[in-house]
Design an enzyme around this catalytic site. Structure first.
Site, PDB file in Angstrom:
ATOM      1  N   PRO A  44       0.813  -1.231   0.000  1.00 49.13           N
ATOM      2  CA  PRO A  44       0.000   0.000   0.000  1.00 49.13           C
ATOM      3  C   PRO A  44       0.840   1.271   0.000  1.00 49.13           C
ATOM      4  O   PRO A  44       0.305   2.357   0.252  1.00 49.13           O
ATOM      5  CB  PRO A  44      -0.802  -0.137   1.301  1.00 49.13           C
ATOM      6  CG  PRO A  44       0.091  -0.892   2.213  1.00 49.13           C
ATOM      7  CD  PRO A  44       0.846  -1.874   1.343  1.00 49.13           C
ATOM      8  N   SER A  45       2.117   1.179  -0.295  1.00 46.82           N
ATOM      9  CA  SER A  45       3.002   2.343  -0.165  1.00 46.82           C
ATOM     10  C   SER A  45       2.714   3.451  -1.165  1.00 46.82           C
ATOM     11  O   SER A  45       3.172   4.583  -0.987  1.00 46.82           O
ATOM     12  CB  SER A  45       4.469   1.908  -0.310  1.00 46.82           C
ATOM     13  OG  SER A  45       4.738   1.467  -1.630  1.00 46.82           O
TER      14      SER A  45
END
Length: 252
Positions: A44-45
């Site tokens: 999810p960066s």
């Protein structure tokens, strides 16, 4: 022109439409397979730009073509065994630092507007000192600065957290899946005033146009035969009914 002549011309044009449509449709897919590579975002960066599990299309480019602001797919054994997706915020020769008095990233001393960063986040959760990016390398950050392992975590390593340009495998142009998130990625204006500017969008819109236009021509050309046959049959029935009616009207 007789109806038979018009029919022959219609058949020729419909066949031509199908042929051109096949070239555009299949050519668009073939072109896309050569130019683009699909990837699944592993973390999810890069939220909210792309979420974990999203399927993206990355244009195959040379690392020399990368510009600030590009979202790239890269491979670097020191970071991960998997392809990773991050945003390029600085290139060789730049001095990158965070943060200024307003919590913004600076590149070459110029504050950069980053509207894609998760709402409420500073450009970095913790300040990092001015870092000069070596030539031939790029400095990468995730858009979700509070949940991203990126160049900030590798500042003490060779290259000051920057990776070689040749580690880049592609530049992300669009999200393809899920359908609710599908769409082109914008090029950020915050880097436009810096030397070299920002990159131009890839050929994906033209590719999609070719596929859609090809599909329309194939369907239109293929539909001509049944539609024209139905129209001829209706005309024949109408003519037959008209003749029958006239004959009945002549009966004493």
């Amino acid at each position: 022109m007789s109806s038979s002549g018009a029919g022959r011309r219609g058949n020729v044009l419909s066949g031509l439409a199908v042929a051109v449509g096949c070239v555009l449709f299949l050519g668009g897919f073939a072109w896309g397979a050569v130019v683009y590579q699909p990837y699944t975002v592993p973390t999810p960066s890069m939220a909210p730009t792309v979420e974990s599990g999203d399927r993206v299309l990355a244009e195959r480019i040379s690392g020399d073509e990368v510009r600030r602001g590009d979202v790239v797919v890269f491979e670097n054994a020191a970071w991960s065994d998997l392809p990773m997706v991050k945003r390029v915020v600085a290139v060789g020769g730049d001095t990158v630092r965070c943060c200024d008095g307003k919590g913004r990233l600076t590149v070459g001393g110029t504050p950069v507007a980053e509207p894609y960063v998760t709402d409420g986040e500073r450009a970095a959760q913790e300040d990092f000192p001015a870092t000069v990016v070596p030539e031939g390398r790029i400095f990468l950050l995730g858009d979700h600065r509070g949940d991203s392992v990126d160049s900030r975590n590798h500042l003490a390593e060779s290259g000051g957290g920057a990776i070689p340009r040749d580690a880049v495998k592609g530049r992300v142009d669009a999200t393809a899946w899920p359908l609710g998130s599908a769409g082109m990625l914008d090029r950020p204006d915050g880097f436009a005033s810096l030397p070299g500017g920002i990159s131009e969008p890839g050929p994906l819109p033209m590719l999609l146009l070719a596929v859609v236009a090809g599909a329309a021509l194939i369907l239109g050309g293929a539909a001509y035969g049944p539609v024209s046959g139905y129209a001829r049959a209706r005309r024949a029935r109408a003519t037959h009914n008209g003749v029958t009616h006239r004959r009945k009207g002549n009966v004493p």
